[in-house]
Design an enzyme around this catalytic site. Sequence first.
Site, PDB file in Angstrom:
ATOM      1  N   ARG A 154      90.731  94.330  50.963  1.00 20.50           N
ATOM      2  CA  ARG A 154      90.069  94.082  52.233  1.00 20.50           C
ATOM      3  C   ARG A 154      88.574  94.132  51.964  1.00 20.50           C
ATOM      4  O   ARG A 154      88.010  93.208  51.404  1.00 20.50           O
ATOM      5  CB  ARG A 154      90.540  95.136  53.259  1.00 20.50           C
ATOM      6  CG  ARG A 154      90.295  94.751  54.689  1.00 20.50           C
ATOM      7  CD  ARG A 154      90.867  95.760  55.678  1.00 20.50           C
ATOM      8  NE  ARG A 154      90.172  97.039  55.654  1.00 20.50           N
ATOM      9  CZ  ARG A 154      90.401  98.043  56.503  1.00 20.50           C
ATOM     10  NH1 ARG A 154      91.338  97.906  57.441  1.00 20.50           N
ATOM     11  NH2 ARG A 154      89.737  99.172  56.439  1.00 20.50           N
ATOM     12  N   TYR A 189     106.788  89.547  87.892  1.00 21.83           N
ATOM     13  CA  TYR A 189     106.871  88.129  87.504  1.00 21.83           C
ATOM     14  C   TYR A 189     108.159  87.834  86.737  1.00 21.83           C
ATOM     15  O   TYR A 189     108.527  88.560  85.818  1.00 21.83           O
ATOM     16  CB  TYR A 189     105.707  87.763  86.589  1.00 21.83           C
ATOM     17  CG  TYR A 189     104.345  87.820  87.239  1.00 21.83           C
ATOM     18  CD1 TYR A 189     104.101  87.218  88.469  1.00 21.83           C
ATOM     19  CD2 TYR A 189     103.299  88.472  86.595  1.00 21.83           C
ATOM     20  CE1 TYR A 189     102.838  87.275  89.043  1.00 21.83           C
ATOM     21  CE2 TYR A 189     102.035  88.519  87.158  1.00 21.83           C
ATOM     22  CZ  TYR A 189     101.810  87.918  88.390  1.00 21.83           C
ATOM     23  OH  TYR A 189     100.567  87.971  88.943  1.00 21.83           O
ATOM     24  N   MET A 202      98.426  92.209  84.754  1.00 23.44           N
ATOM     25  CA  MET A 202      97.063  92.519  84.312  1.00 23.44           C
ATOM     26  C   MET A 202      96.559  93.852  84.871  1.00 23.44           C
ATOM     27  O   MET A 202      95.891  94.613  84.179  1.00 23.44           O
ATOM     28  CB  MET A 202      96.097  91.399  84.708  1.00 23.44           C
ATOM     29  CG  MET A 202      94.708  91.575  84.114  1.00 23.44           C
ATOM     30  SD  MET A 202      93.540  90.301  84.600  1.00 23.44           S
ATOM     31  CE  MET A 202      94.169  88.887  83.722  1.00 23.44           C
ATOM     32  N   LYS A 260      84.409 105.553  64.877  1.00 24.16           N
ATOM     33  CA  LYS A 260      84.275 104.119  65.159  1.00 24.16           C
ATOM     34  C   LYS A 260      85.046 103.761  66.435  1.00 24.16           C
ATOM     35  O   LYS A 260      85.911 104.536  66.884  1.00 24.16           O
ATOM     36  CB  LYS A 260      84.822 103.314  63.975  1.00 24.16           C
ATOM     37  CG  LYS A 260      86.319 103.491  63.733  1.00 24.16           C
ATOM     38  CD  LYS A 260      86.765 102.846  62.437  1.00 24.16           C
ATOM     39  CE  LYS A 260      88.267 103.037  62.215  1.00 24.16           C
ATOM     40  NZ  LYS A 260      88.680 102.595  60.857  1.00 24.16           N
TER      41      LYS A 260
HETATM   42  C1  LIG Z   1      89.343 103.688  60.200  1.00 26.31           C
HETATM   43  C2  LIG Z   1      89.061 104.171  58.831  1.00 26.31           C
HETATM   44  C3  LIG Z   1      89.411 105.475  58.438  1.00 26.31           C
HETATM   45  C4  LIG Z   1      90.230 106.403  59.292  1.00 26.31           C
HETATM   46  O1  LIG Z   1      91.597 106.136  59.043  1.00 26.31           O
HETATM   47  P1  LIG Z   1      92.742 107.063  59.667  1.00 26.31           P
HETATM   48  O2  LIG Z   1      93.969 106.565  59.029  1.00 26.31           O
HETATM   49  O3  LIG Z   1      92.692 106.836  61.118  1.00 26.31           O
HETATM   50  O4  LIG Z   1      92.386 108.449  59.266  1.00 26.31           O
HETATM   51  C5  LIG Z   1      89.010 105.913  57.195  1.00 26.31           C
HETATM   52  N1  LIG Z   1      88.316 105.092  56.366  1.00 26.31           N
HETATM   53  C6  LIG Z   1      87.996 103.823  56.700  1.00 26.31           C
HETATM   54  C7  LIG Z   1      87.267 102.966  55.743  1.00 26.31           C
HETATM   55  C8  LIG Z   1      88.364 103.316  57.935  1.00 26.31           C
HETATM   56  O5  LIG Z   1      88.058 102.054  58.257  1.00 26.31           O
END
Ligand SMILES: *Cc1c(COP(=O)(O)O)cnc(C)c1O
Length: 392
Positions: A141, A271, A319, A43
């Site tokens: 979640r 800055y 930036m 992802k």
């Molecule tokens: C991002 C994610 C992972 C990976 O988690 P890590 O701690 O980076 O291994 C696994 N399962 C879900 C549902 C995630 O959103």
Amino acid sequence: MIKLGGAGGLRPLAEAVVDLDAIAHNIRTLAGRTGAELLAVVKADGFGHGLLPVARTVLAAGVGWLGVTSRAEALTLRAGGVEAPVLSWLHAEDEDFAPVVAARIDLSAASSAHLRGIAAGAARAGVRAEVHLKVDTGLSRNGATDDEWPELVRLARRFEAVGRIRVRGVWSHLAGGESPGDPRDTAQLRRFDRALALARAGGLAPDLVHLANSAALVGLPETHFDLVRAGIAVYGVEPRPDLTVGLRPAMTLRSRVILTKRVAAGTGISYGHDYVTAAPSTLALVPVGYADGVPRAVAGAAEVWIQGRRCPIAGRVTMDQIVVDVGDLPVRTGDEVLLFGPGDRGEPTVVDWAGWAGTNPHEIFTGIGARVGRRYLPVRAERNSGRERVHV
Ligand SMILES: *Cc1c(COP(=O)(O)O)cnc(C)c1O
């Protein structure tokens, strides 16, 4: 003088160099720690490392599954020629699921409304959807609550009976997983086992039960089930600092000095003049800033690696630029600047950056901006014996 990657003279001022050989090594290392199959989480553009190069590398290294959050990421994998199983897990109920079902992307369903949307997409696509039902076991979640779970199971069974979907997976995600003997992990495992038993009693027969992330892969074998979802560990960050397993950091973030100047003691820098030189010193201007993923929050703490030394970022991160106080080092225009790397030579690591910024390595990686070039070091043939070279 270093040359940064980039074609035709338009070389970027900074680049993330991704060592695909390290990623392949990490996959082999992680596979050696579990009897379950691996799902590599790619992802967010492969945690900033590049979706397709990472996907091709992990598949060649033996991973069976890829994980993404969105339909767009999943379809980008298919458009890139990736045919392997893909699970996508974060959706709105009213998305059009037909294209992803048609592309044989497995979908997570976190509620009855999600499942109805997926079933409707499957009907439009004329293809049975492969679904992983998600139960919330304590992260609070995504996923169905204990109260919603029985209805989700019943609905899934009804859609299975009419051939709209098949429940391939039942899954959940841990809130902890990072410290041994954490009672929250035990509680989540108990809730997961109960949800699984309810699903099976309700007539579902998932082949792929999965719960573990990287930390649980390394430290909680009782959470491995059929499939383990590894994210940060794939990219070479040890998920359990107390239990290192020999992962190799894949990314080096580098830039170069584009201007130097000698200044007197008492010179205020950047800055607000938060930083004032204590003695005469040389300043090196480095063309990366918060738009490139250097967090403003690291000011006063962060160091970069120039000429084999750690030198402090002087004053505020802006930036597009940082100023580095290199003292009396004979730094010149064109010198390489490592923001982070594997750490083998003493250069800062992404874990150092996460500490300076008060965040995790995930956020540092995914914050790297679009101006930063990406360059790939290939999987080395001798380490990849018997397998084809990876083309990216
Ligand atoms: C991002 C994610 C992972 C990976 O988690 P890590 O701690 O980076 O291994 C696994 N399962 C879900 C549902 C995630 O959103």
